[in-house]
Design an enzyme around this catalytic site. Structure first.
Site, PDB file in Angstrom:
ATOM      1  N   ARG A  54       0.728  -1.253  -0.030  1.00 21.62           N
ATOM      2  CA  ARG A  54       0.265   0.046  -0.186  1.00 21.62           C
ATOM      3  C   ARG A  54       0.870   1.172  -0.018  1.00 21.62           C
ATOM      4  O   ARG A  54       0.717   1.890  -0.844  1.00 21.62           O
ATOM      5  CB  ARG A  54      -0.916   0.082   1.115  1.00 21.62           C
ATOM      6  CG  ARG A  54      -2.220  -0.821   1.197  1.00 21.62           C
ATOM      7  CD  ARG A  54      -2.754  -1.345   2.420  1.00 21.62           C
ATOM      8  NE  ARG A  54      -1.601  -2.392   2.779  1.00 21.62           N
ATOM      9  CZ  ARG A  54      -1.786  -3.700   2.498  1.00 21.62           C
ATOM     10  NH1 ARG A  54      -2.837  -3.972   1.787  1.00 21.62           N
ATOM     11  NH2 ARG A  54      -0.912  -4.482   2.845  1.00 21.62           N
ATOM     12  N   THR A  55       1.779   1.310   0.969  1.00 22.42           N
ATOM     13  CA  THR A  55       2.496   2.737   1.078  1.00 22.42           C
ATOM     14  C   THR A  55       3.309   2.879  -0.238  1.00 22.42           C
ATOM     15  O   THR A  55       3.472   4.346  -0.646  1.00 22.42           O
ATOM     16  CB  THR A  55       3.611   2.463   2.446  1.00 22.42           C
ATOM     17  OG1 THR A  55       2.816   1.894   3.409  1.00 22.42           O
ATOM     18  CG2 THR A  55       4.018   3.703   2.805  1.00 22.42           C
ATOM     19  N   LYS A  82      25.129  -6.341  -0.834  1.00 20.24           N
ATOM     20  CA  LYS A  82      26.519  -6.519  -1.181  1.00 20.24           C
ATOM     21  C   LYS A  82      27.208  -5.614   0.185  1.00 20.24           C
ATOM     22  O   LYS A  82      28.304  -5.419   0.198  1.00 20.24           O
ATOM     23  CB  LYS A  82      27.151  -5.850  -2.453  1.00 20.24           C
ATOM     24  CG  LYS A  82      26.557  -6.642  -3.616  1.00 20.24           C
ATOM     25  CD  LYS A  82      27.192  -5.990  -5.014  1.00 20.24           C
ATOM     26  CE  LYS A  82      26.415  -6.170  -6.145  1.00 20.24           C
ATOM     27  NZ  LYS A  82      26.686  -5.198  -6.983  1.00 20.24           N
ATOM     28  N   ARG A 104      11.411   3.613   3.624  1.00 19.79           N
ATOM     29  CA  ARG A 104      10.814   2.354   4.732  1.00 19.79           C
ATOM     30  C   ARG A 104      12.147   1.585   4.801  1.00 19.79           C
ATOM     31  O   ARG A 104      12.783   1.251   4.073  1.00 19.79           O
ATOM     32  CB  ARG A 104       9.988   1.682   3.832  1.00 19.79           C
ATOM     33  CG  ARG A 104       9.436   0.795   4.924  1.00 19.79           C
ATOM     34  CD  ARG A 104       8.265  -0.326   4.350  1.00 19.79           C
ATOM     35  NE  ARG A 104       7.295   0.513   4.840  1.00 19.79           N
ATOM     36  CZ  ARG A 104       5.954  -0.216   4.792  1.00 19.79           C
ATOM     37  NH1 ARG A 104       5.471  -1.397   4.547  1.00 19.79           N
ATOM     38  NH2 ARG A 104       4.861   0.608   5.185  1.00 19.79           N
ATOM     39  N   HIS A 134       5.083   5.491  11.748  1.00 19.48           N
ATOM     40  CA  HIS A 134       4.503   5.546  10.116  1.00 19.48           C
ATOM     41  C   HIS A 134       3.670   6.530  10.023  1.00 19.48           C
ATOM     42  O   HIS A 134       2.184   6.577  10.137  1.00 19.48           O
ATOM     43  CB  HIS A 134       3.710   4.069   9.960  1.00 19.48           C
ATOM     44  CG  HIS A 134       3.461   3.745   8.445  1.00 19.48           C
ATOM     45  ND1 HIS A 134       3.731   4.648   7.556  1.00 19.48           N
ATOM     46  CD2 HIS A 134       2.956   2.362   8.104  1.00 19.48           C
ATOM     47  CE1 HIS A 134       3.472   3.771   6.457  1.00 19.48           C
ATOM     48  NE2 HIS A 134       2.778   2.659   6.773  1.00 19.48           N
TER      49      HIS A 134
END
Ligand code: CP
Length: 327
Positions: A54-55, A82, A104, A134
Site C-alpha cells: 500500500r505505502t 552487497k 521505509r 509510520h
C-alpha cells in the site's frame, strides 16, 4: 516543516494543514485527469529497504499525480545486498540530485539518521521505520476518521478536528509503528485513544502514553467507541509466543463474526479500520472487513491524497491555502 519523520513532531496547525491539503488532493483524484503540474522537473526517490504494498504503491501514485520524476529503489537487487551502507546509498542519491527521499526501513530511526546526518540535504519522508513510526499511515487514518466524523455529524471536513471521537486501537501495540503514530496524532487532534491488547503485546512504559488501556475488546466496546482500528499481528517481528494460540487471540481480541454482528446490530455508528495487510480470520473476520461499516478501502484511497499533500507541502513550502483562494 522540513521533513516528515514522526507524528509526535506535528502541531495541531501542521496536522490540519496536511489534512486540508489532502482533502483537495482527494478532489483531484476524482477528476478524469488526476494530475497537477506542481512537482514538474523534481525528482523523488522511493527507498524501500522493507516490503510494502500500500505505502509503496500510493507514494508512487501520489508522485505521478504531482508530475514528479520517480526513481524506485528496493534493497533487494541493489548494492545494499552487497553490504553498502545507508550513508553510501544516501550520498549516491545526493550525487544524482534527488529532490526528496521517501524511506521505509526495518531499523527504527533510519529516516531520522538520513534527515540529520548531513549526507543529503532534501526533505525526508518516513514511510515506516521498524516499530517506531509510520506518519503517513496515521495521517491517512486521521483523514478517514475525519470523513467518518463529518458524515455522522453532517458537517464539512475542512478545519475539522477529531475532538470527542473515541478510537479503539486493537491488537499488537508492542510491535506497531501504526499504533504509535496514531496515538500522537489522534491525541493532537483531540480524540480519545483506547489501546486494547493482551498485556504481553503492550509496551512496558504504556502508562506514560496518553491512552486508556483495556485487556479485552468487549470491555473496550462496552466503554463506548466510535471507531475500531484492528492491527495486524506482526509475526515477522515476534521472536517469542506472545499469546497462547491464534484461536485464543481471536476469541478475546479479534473482530470475530459474533462480535462484529453485535457491533453491526447496534444503533451507534461505528467505523472499522485496518491499516493492512489483514490477517483475515485472525484479528478481523471477512464479514467485518467487507461490510458497509468498513473504511479499509477508503483508507487506501486516502493514502494517495495524504502522500500527495505531504510531498507538495514539504517540496514546495506551500500550504492548504494555496488551494482555497480567498480563505
Ligand atoms: N499499511 C501499510 O503500511 O501497508 P504496506 O506494508 O503494504 O505498505
Amino acid at each position: 516543516m522540513r521533513h516528515l519523520l514522526d507524528t509526535k513532531d506535528l502541531s495541531l496547525d501542521d496536522a490540519l494543514n496536511i489534512l486540508d491539503t489532502a482533502d483537495y488532493m482527494g478532489e483531484v483524484g476524482q477528476r478524469e485527469v488526476k494530475k497537477l503540474p506542481v512537482l514538474q522537473g523534481r525528482t523523488v526517490v522511493n527507498l524501500f529497504f522493507e516490503d510494502s504494498t500500500r505505502t509503496r504503491l500510493s507514494f508512487e501514485a501520489a508522485e505521478k499525480r504531482l508530475s514528479a520524476d520517480i526513481i524506485n529503489f528496493s534493497a533487494k537487487g541493489s548494492s545494499v545486498s552487497k553490504g553498502e551502507s545507508l550513508k553510501d546509498t544516501a550520498q549516491t542519491l545526493a550525487a544524482i540530485n534527488a529532490d526528496a527521499v521517501v524511506i521505509r526501513h526495518s531499523a527504527s530511526g533510519a529516516p531520522q539518521r538520513l534527515a540529520e546526518a548531513g549526507w543529503i540535504d532534501v526533505p525526508v519522508l518516513n514511510a515506516g521505520d521498524g516499530t517506531h513510526a509510520h506518519p503517513t499511515q496515521a495521517l491517512l487514518d486521521a483523514m478517514t476518521l475525519r470523513q467518518f466524523k463529518a458524515q455522522v455529524d453532517g458537517v464539512a471536513t475542512r478545519g475539522l478536528t477529531l475532538e470527542g471521537l473515541r478510537v479503539a486501537i486493537v491488537g499488537d501495540i508492542l510491535h506497531s509503528r501504526v499504533a504509535r503514530s496514531n496515538l500522537w496524532l489522534l491525541h493532537t487532534l483531540g480524540a480519545t485513544v483506547k489501546f486494547v491488547a493482551p498485556p504481553t503485546l503492550l509496551p512496558v512504559d504504556i502508562e506514560n502514553w496518553p491512552a486508556e488501556i483495556y485487556y479485552n475488546l468487549d470491555d473496550a466496546i462496552e466503554s463506548g467507541v466510535d471507531a475500531v482500528m484492528m492491527l495486524r499481528i506482526q509475526k515477522e517481528r515476534m521472536n517469542a509466543a506472545f499469546f497462547p494460540s491464534s484461536e485464543e487471540y481471536s476469541r478475546l481480541w479479534g473482530l470475530t463474526p459474533e462480535r462484529f454482528a453485535r457491533l453491526d446490530a447496534s444503533a451507534h455508528e461505528t467505523a472499522i479500520l485496518h491499516p493492512g495487510p489483514m490477517n483475515r480470520g485472525l484479528e478481523i473476520c471477512a464479514e467485518a472487513a467487507d461490510s458497509p461499516r468498513s473504511w479499509v478501502l477508503r483508507q487506501v484511497t486516502n493514502g494517495v491524497s495524504v502522500r500527495m499533500a505531504v510531498l507538495y507541502l514539504l517540496m514546495t513550502g506551500g500550504s492548504a491555502n494555496d488551494f482555497y483562494p480567498g480563505s
